[in-house]
Write a protein that holds these residues in place. Structure first.
Motif, short mmCIF file in Angstrom:
data_model
loop_
_atom_site.label_atom_id
_atom_site.label_comp_id
_atom_site.label_asym_id
_atom_site.label_seq_id
_atom_site.Cartn_x
_atom_site.Cartn_y
_atom_site.Cartn_z
N MET B 1 -52.97 -81.98 10.72
CA MET B 1 -54.16 -82.43 11.45
C MET B 1 -55.39 -81.74 10.88
O MET B 1 -55.39 -80.55 10.60
CB MET B 1 -54.00 -82.08 12.93
CG MET B 1 -55.14 -82.59 13.78
SD MET B 1 -54.95 -82.14 15.50
CE MET B 1 -53.71 -83.30 16.00
N LYS B 3 -59.16 -80.27 10.75
CA LYS B 3 -60.07 -79.60 11.67
C LYS B 3 -61.36 -80.37 11.69
O LYS B 3 -62.01 -80.56 10.68
CB LYS B 3 -60.35 -78.17 11.16
CG LYS B 3 -59.33 -77.15 11.57
CD LYS B 3 -59.88 -75.78 11.28
CE LYS B 3 -58.86 -74.71 11.59
NZ LYS B 3 -59.42 -73.37 11.36
N GLY B 4 -61.74 -80.83 12.80
CA GLY B 4 -63.00 -81.55 12.88
C GLY B 4 -63.88 -80.92 13.93
O GLY B 4 -63.42 -80.15 14.75
N VAL B 5 -65.11 -81.21 13.87
CA VAL B 5 -66.03 -80.74 14.89
C VAL B 5 -66.51 -81.95 15.67
O VAL B 5 -67.00 -82.92 15.11
CB VAL B 5 -67.20 -79.97 14.28
CG1 VAL B 5 -68.22 -79.63 15.35
CG2 VAL B 5 -66.71 -78.72 13.61
N VAL B 6 -66.29 -81.92 16.94
CA VAL B 6 -66.70 -83.03 17.78
C VAL B 6 -67.81 -82.54 18.68
O VAL B 6 -67.65 -81.55 19.39
CB VAL B 6 -65.52 -83.53 18.64
CG1 VAL B 6 -65.94 -84.71 19.49
CG2 VAL B 6 -64.34 -83.90 17.75
N ASP B 7 -68.91 -83.21 18.62
CA ASP B 7 -70.02 -82.83 19.49
C ASP B 7 -70.10 -83.86 20.60
O ASP B 7 -70.49 -84.99 20.39
CB ASP B 7 -71.31 -82.80 18.68
CG ASP B 7 -72.45 -82.20 19.50
OD1 ASP B 7 -73.48 -81.90 18.92
OD2 ASP B 7 -72.28 -82.07 20.72
N SER B 8 -69.65 -83.46 21.78
CA SER B 8 -69.54 -84.45 22.85
C SER B 8 -70.87 -84.72 23.51
O SER B 8 -71.01 -85.65 24.27
CB SER B 8 -68.52 -83.97 23.89
OG SER B 8 -69.04 -82.86 24.56
N ALA B 9 -71.88 -83.91 23.28
CA ALA B 9 -73.16 -84.13 23.93
C ALA B 9 -74.14 -84.78 22.94
O ALA B 9 -75.26 -84.33 22.73
CB ALA B 9 -73.73 -82.82 24.45
N HIS B 11 -75.23 -87.89 22.99
CA HIS B 11 -75.97 -89.06 23.47
C HIS B 11 -77.45 -88.90 23.17
O HIS B 11 -77.95 -87.79 23.12
CB HIS B 11 -75.84 -89.21 24.99
CG HIS B 11 -74.44 -89.34 25.45
ND1 HIS B 11 -73.65 -90.38 25.09
CD2 HIS B 11 -73.69 -88.53 26.23
CE1 HIS B 11 -72.46 -90.22 25.66
NE2 HIS B 11 -72.46 -89.10 26.33
N ASP B 274 -44.08 -97.31 25.11
CA ASP B 274 -45.09 -96.59 25.88
C ASP B 274 -44.39 -95.68 26.87
O ASP B 274 -43.19 -95.43 26.73
CB ASP B 274 -46.07 -97.57 26.56
CG ASP B 274 -45.38 -98.45 27.61
OD1 ASP B 274 -44.21 -98.18 27.94
OD2 ASP B 274 -46.03 -99.40 28.09
N VAL B 275 -45.14 -95.16 27.86
CA VAL B 275 -44.53 -94.21 28.79
C VAL B 275 -43.42 -94.85 29.61
O VAL B 275 -42.59 -94.15 30.18
CB VAL B 275 -45.56 -93.58 29.76
CG1 VAL B 275 -46.53 -92.70 29.02
CG2 VAL B 275 -46.29 -94.64 30.58
#
Lengths: 922, 302
Positions: B1, B3-9, B11, B274-275
């Protein structure tokens, strides 16, 4: 809130007008705008039915009804059922013990009312159809069905009836009235109107580093947010845990999260702002890391450590060794071996975690749904950097616990917010955040070997089990310790080697759940008991009976059992039903259709109370000058009925009727510490404490009049009469010297069950007493679809003494329902099924008739011989069902839940191997 | 996997807090509803049994058009050459209606959807527009050759149900349209029908597989027409035309019917894991349920 509309409708016969946003859920309108808290919220998704109300006579979920759709209609809630007195259905619910925790009761009552108004004497099938949309996690549904079926037999208005107190009587629960009228206040029902709302900001990643950006822009954008809390705001220790030596869970994560759903911050503000807040607006930068998703990943040599001080990601282990295991296997006439696996199981109490807190001068007061008020108080005080007595914890009614409310949830957040803001603050978890963030049953992976001699006597068990304990310790150490002690089952086994490990992963913490790991172990051991009986050619029940622990035997920890070992009696009670069920299955299977019937039996034992640790409970009872007998009891009744049982023991011991008792508590500022409601200990431990206190008080009372032991007491007003044959003496309590609380006589007693620490080989006396049980399950397996229907369960449990048989049956039936769930359908997959439609628990149609046999082999230490029954029925159920599936199909399922696809696959694989069912069954 | 940086703010900045309660409209006629829709996009709601569960812990912030006051759009009527089921007809309405035996699959589905609470609120129109692969109503309507009636200010069109639901949560509904009714041609109302639902518990369960089947029997006792549909095994529930064709002419006796069914008849299915179940299991269970549904004909059961 913008754009509110005037809404008028009829509510419980009265016209109401309210101005609310049109899409507001009717459940919220009823609860928050009209202050009718009887309508409960369990999921906001139409999955649980707790919010069922009647609109124009039809049952609907208030959580799925936009307020505007109630316009002009006739809405009825639980508050409208009773007209000053309990109606027929409510009386029936009380009489049959159909309400345990009470959180589903309003929904059940309304759903049943919709049916009964059309059909006052319905069939059982009609009752099941009517109640199929309301989930109950406590009762196992059978007593609810009975109540609805028989409601028409009750008078239109309740008749006053003097309660008798006799130990052994089916006394209706003392706290039942509020549960059937909807007046009982649960965690989300008590906050004052001016309380602020709190919402947690949670990690979307199972493992990640994070940075919170400056909050000023957020606060500017949301003027309704009065405060944001992060780790920096915690006044005291930013950590908590249920076992002090293992405390490792932060209140707010710092820089790093270890499971999806972990809290990093909280926002606090008005309802509209908080309810409308989109967590994606919170300014945080996430740096996701590869998670250790399971035990394999966590135990790889290169795996990163979840906690620096836990090498190998091993939290802790458990160990019991007795006898010479290798010699026993070498000399055995028959041995069997198997590997078994279980899944995460969610408590799924219908009441999500909830409460409110406020500051009262220099004291922080916390009203929450919990199983452990004093422990919560002490942990909260540590987090606030206050002395414990400056935190007052008042448990609300608890809408189901099952172990899940032994860990803190909303407690620290509410406490910090209310303390810092000096305003009341409330919070209720949504169903998804409850499921994502709170504890689970440990998944277990077990390798077990059993050995027997040629006389059919068990010689040895070799048990190795790994348990996924998630990201933080919680009750992992307890599971690791309990399993090795119990994994040999209630059998006399000379040689035992049992080793467990609690392994840290990036999953939600696994904690306490009805049985603390023993249902998982029983599933494995009991499956092999069948295999071994078959190998030896002995009937499976008789094999268990032959090996059952008896008084005079020693346990795996070397403890000599001297009394109250009713294991063999439990099995004997099942002999006739076993033979009958076997014959019925055989007859069915002779048809050789696609459905096959099977019968399974499994046994369990369970040590009541903490494991090899002090475990005291203190109870207090007092007589007041105004003629009351006040029981100060701090044991939390989470629906199992401890308030009723303790009151029965108290009244019986005092020699007074139950209805003279005034119950106070639990409340950490009013009641002494009764310890946790866990480990099936309240009847045994607190019951013995109240027995001792009441015995003392009766002695003091008798001394008032120099009355003899045999004197019968009567309390009328403030006059206490002592009747001994023709000798009648009277004392006016009002004339006695009283303390500032009006108390004229009082007694307090503590009971701490005698145990001893375990040595390096796990030898010692971990528990003062054990519960024993044997259960039988009859199943019908659809061999093409792999579906399993449980047709009947018979349960025989040695409870020492059934203080209240109706409540005991309630515990057994409820435990069986949860066992059915674990056996057949419940599997929590972190991050995937955080709701009650993807995560399935049994409905009213999934729990079959249950026949209970109460075995009463008295425990000398217990009150009137009683011991615990809270967990036992859960423990034996999955094992009995899985054994029944094997009996039906010849296929051993080694992983639960046995979902249709797994059962189908196992049958197909067995057929592919050319194994015929009859061959495997031997 | 990686490594990423996710900026959730991330908008765009707003002026103030987002609007939290939307204008809400609850017209009493289709015409008025269509007019509202012409003024701008709206979330169309009825029983809300899918909309509100999708808003747990959130508020509905979109403008809403609530159809539940449109009385004309609720109820089942027999018209010249078809049956008309108003889009706002609830599952409870369907279950309680007196209908020809060809509708028994639909009525059986109605009684097995959610619990009573969902049946009292949920509507057929909502079930179709929500377009869940596990929608219990779809297979039972597919075997009735159901059409949907889609109204817009510019006119009304009819689409076969199979052409209306395009995929998982995807329909052919245009932004200016409202699904107003379901029409079942009388040509598809012959014979008897049955519905089998497989879930992992007794009530309140999302289907793993479901099967609806309708057979018409000729005077000689052989199958004159067959309609079989399977749900929850493909993005959209689908008919099994090869099986339907193979059944024509077969004597209508359970064992004869089930013997016709071959795994390749289930070719249109594309089950997923699925589940609830694995893809392989779904395929096997679908085969079993189709056989059982057919077995029940000729026994007098459906």
């Amino acid at each position: 809130m913008t754009a509110s509309d005037d809404l008028t409708f009829t509510l419980n016969g009265r016209a109401v007008r309210v101005s609310v946003p049109p899409m507001r859920r009717l459940s919220q309108v009823l609860r928050e705008d009209l202050d009718l808290k009887g309508t409960k919220v369990g999921c906001d998704a139409g999955d649980c039915g707790a919010c069922t109300v009647l609109i124009d006579g039809h049952a609907v979920c208030a959580c799925l009804t936009p307020a505007a759709q109630a316009q002009g209609r006739d809405v009825r809630t639980v508050e409208g059922l009773a007209n000053g007195t309990l109606n027929r259905l409510q009386q029936a619910f009380l009489h049959y013990g159909a309400a345990q925790c009470g959180i589903c009761t309003p929904g059940m009552l309304l759903a049943a009312t919709a049916l009964l108004e059309r059909d006052p004497a319905p069939s059982e099938a009609a009752v099941q159809d009517a109640l199929g949309g309301v989930l109950c996690r406590c009762t196992g549904y059978r007593k609810i069905i009975e109540a609805v079926l028989n409601a028409h037999r009750f008078p239109a208005e309740a008749q006053g009836k003097a309660a008798t107190a006799l130990v052994g009587a089916r006394v209706p629960r003392v706290d039942g009235g509020g549960k059937v009228t909807g007046s009982e206040a649960f965690g989300d029902d008590l906050a004052p109107a001016d309380a602020l709302w709190l919402k947690l900001i949670r990690a979307p990643h199972a493992s990640a580093r994070f940075t919170i950006a400056p909050l000023a822009p957020l606060l500017a954008r949301y003027p309704g947010i009065v405060r944001v809390l992060t780790a920096a705001d915690v006044p005291g220790a930013n950590e908590h845990g249920v076992i002090p030596a293992f405390r490792d869970q932060p209140v707010f994560a710092v820089e790093q999260v270890r499971f999806a759903g972990e809290a990093i911050a909280a926002i606090i503000g008005d309802e509209t702002t908080v309810a409308g807040f989109d967590a994606a607006d919170f300014p945080v930068r996430w740096e996701p890391l590869p998670p250790l998703a399971d035990m394999d990943a966590a135990t790889q040599a290169a795996a990163p450590l979840l906690h620096r001080d836990r090498p190998g990601n091993i939290l802790t282990g458990g160990f019991v060794r007795r006898g010479d295991i290798e010699a026993a296997f070498a000399n055995a006439a028959a041995t069997v071996e198997g590997r078994f696996e279980t899944s995460f199981v969610e408590h799924a109490y219908i009441e999500p975690e909830a409460g409110f807190a406020h500051r009262n001068g220099d004291t922080l007061e916390l009203f929450v749904s919990t199983q452990t008020p004093h422990m919560d108080r002490d942990e909260t005080a540590r987090i606030l950097a206050l002395p414990p007595e400056k935190v007052r914890l008042v448990p609300t009614a608890c809408g189901g616990g099952f172990g899940g409310k032994l860990d803190m949830a909303v407690q620290p957040y509410l406490a910090i917010a209310a303390w810092l803001l000096d305003r009341p603050v409330r919070c209720a978890y949504t169903r998804p955040e409850s499921m994502a963030s709170t504890t689970k049953r440990h998944p277990g992976r077990m390798h077990v070997r059993l050995a027997a001699n040629n006389e059919g006597l068990l010689q040895a068990i070799d048990f190795a089990g790994d348990f996924d304990t998630g990201a933080y310790s919680s009750w992992g150490p307890t599971v690791a310790t309990r399993v090795p002690i119990h994994c040999s089952g209630p059998y006399a086994v000379g040689s035992v080697l049992a080793q467990t490990r609690a392994i840290l992963t990036n999953n939600a913490p696994s904690g306490a759940f009805r049985g603390f790991g023993t249902p998982q172990a029983a599933f494995a051991t009991e499956s092999l008991m069948d295999a071994l009986a078959d190998r030896l050619g002995i009937d499976r029940l008789e094999f268990r009976l032959k090996n059952a622990l008896r008084a005079g035997d020693r346990t795996a920890t070397g403890q000599l059992l001297t009394a109250s070992v009713g294991m063999a009696d439990c099995l004997v009670a099942l002999q006739a039903p076993w033979q009958a069920a076997r014959a019925a299955a055989q007859a069915h299977n002779a048809g050789n259709g696609i459905t096959r019937r099977g019968v399974g039996v499994a046994c369990m034992w369970y040590g009541c109370g903490n494991t090899a640790l002090p475990n005291p409970s203190t109870m207090r009872v007092a007589v007041t000058a105004d003629g009351r007998v006040v029981l100060y009891q701090g044991a939390v009744d989470i629906g199992q009925g401890s308030s009723t049982v303790l009151a029965q023991i108290c009244a019986e011991t005092l020699g007074l009727p139950l209805d003279v008792l005034t119950l106070v508590g639990a409340d950490t500022s009013l009641t002494p510490d009764a310890g946790k409601t866990s480990a099936s200990r309240q009847t045994f431990v607190s019951g013995r404490a109240i027995f001792a206190a009441a015995t003392d008080l009766r002695r003091q009372i008798l001394r008032l009049a120099n009355a003899g032991e045999r004197a019968r007491l009567e309390l009328t007003g403030t006059t206490l009469s002592f009747v001994d044959g023709a000798d009648v003496r009277q004392v006016d309590l009002a004339r006695l010297p009283a303390d500032t609380n009006g108390v004229v006589l009082a007694a307090e007693a503590t009971f701490d069950p005698p145990t001893s620490p375990l040595d390096a080989d796990g030898q010692g006396v971990p528990y003062a007493t054990y519960a024993f049980g044997a259960q039988m399950a009859e199943v019908l397996v659809d061999c093409e679809l792999g579906t399993v229907q449980v047709l009947k369960v018979a349960a025989a449990h040695d409870v020492g003494r059934a203080v209240n048989p109706a409540l005991v049956e309630g515990q057994i039936e409820g435990g069986i329902a949860q066992g059915i769930g674990m056996a057949l359908m419940e599997e929590y997959i972190p991050g995937r099924n955080t709701n009650l439609h993807d995560y399935l628990i049994p409905t009213v149609g999934d729990v079959p008739p249950i026949e209970t046999f109460l075995i009463e082999d008295p425990e000398p230490l217990g009150p009137y011989g009683a011991k615990g029954v809270g967990e036992p029925a859960m423990i034996a159920t999955p094992a009995a069902i899985l054994n029944a599936i094997r009996d039906a199909t010849g296929v051993t399922i080694t992983r639960v839940p046995a979902t249709p696809d797994r059962v189908r696959a196992a049958i197909a694989a067995a057929r592919a191997r050319g194994a015929k069912a009859s061959d495997v069954q031997g | 996997m990686s490594k990423g940086v996710v900026d959730s703010a991330s908008h765009p900045p707003h002026q103030g807090p987002p609007a939290v309660a939307a204008p809400y409209l609850r017209p009493t006629s289709i015409a008025a509803a269509l007019q509202h829709l012409a003024d701008g996009p709206r979330l169309i709601v009825a029983g809300c049994t899918d909309v509100l569960p999708a808003h747990v812990g959130k508020m509905v912030v979109e403008p809403v058009l609530d159809l539940t006051r449109i009385r004309d759009a609720r109820g089942i009527r027999e018209e010249n050459d078809h049956w008309r089921i108003g889009a706002l007809t609830t599952w409870a309405d369907v279950a309680e209606a007196t209908l020809p035996p060809a509708f028994h699959a639909l009525q059986s589905a109605a009684r097995q959807i959610g619990g009573v609470q969902i049946q009292n609120a949920g509507t057929l129109g909502g079930n179709l527009c929500n377009a869940s692969p596990a929608a219990d109503g779809v297979p039972a309507l597919l075997i009735l050759d159901a059409e949907v009636e889609l109204c817009a200010l510019t006119g009304t069109r009819r689409l076969a149900l199979a052409e209306f639901i395009l995929g998982n949560r995807q329909t052919a509904l245009r932004a200016d349209e409202i699904l107003t009714a379901i029409r079942v041609p009388k040509s598809a109302c012959g014979g008897r029908a049955t519905f089998l639902k497989l879930g992992a518990r007794a009530y309140q369960v999302i289907s793993i597989v479901m099967v609806a089947a309708r057979l018409e029997v000729a005077a000689d006792g052989s199958v004159a027409a067959a309609a079989i549909a399977v749900g929850a095994c493909s993005p959209v529930a689908c008919r099994l035309p090869a099986l339907e064709a193979a059944l024509i002419g077969t004597p209508c006796a359970g064992d004869r019917l089930r013997a016709i069914v071959r795994p390749e008849h289930l070719h249109p299915l594309a089950p997923i894991t699925d589940v609830r179940a694995s893809a392989d299991y779904r395929r096997e269970a679908a085969l079993t349920l189709v056989r059982r549904a057919l077995s029940s004909f000729g026994t007098g059961a459906p």
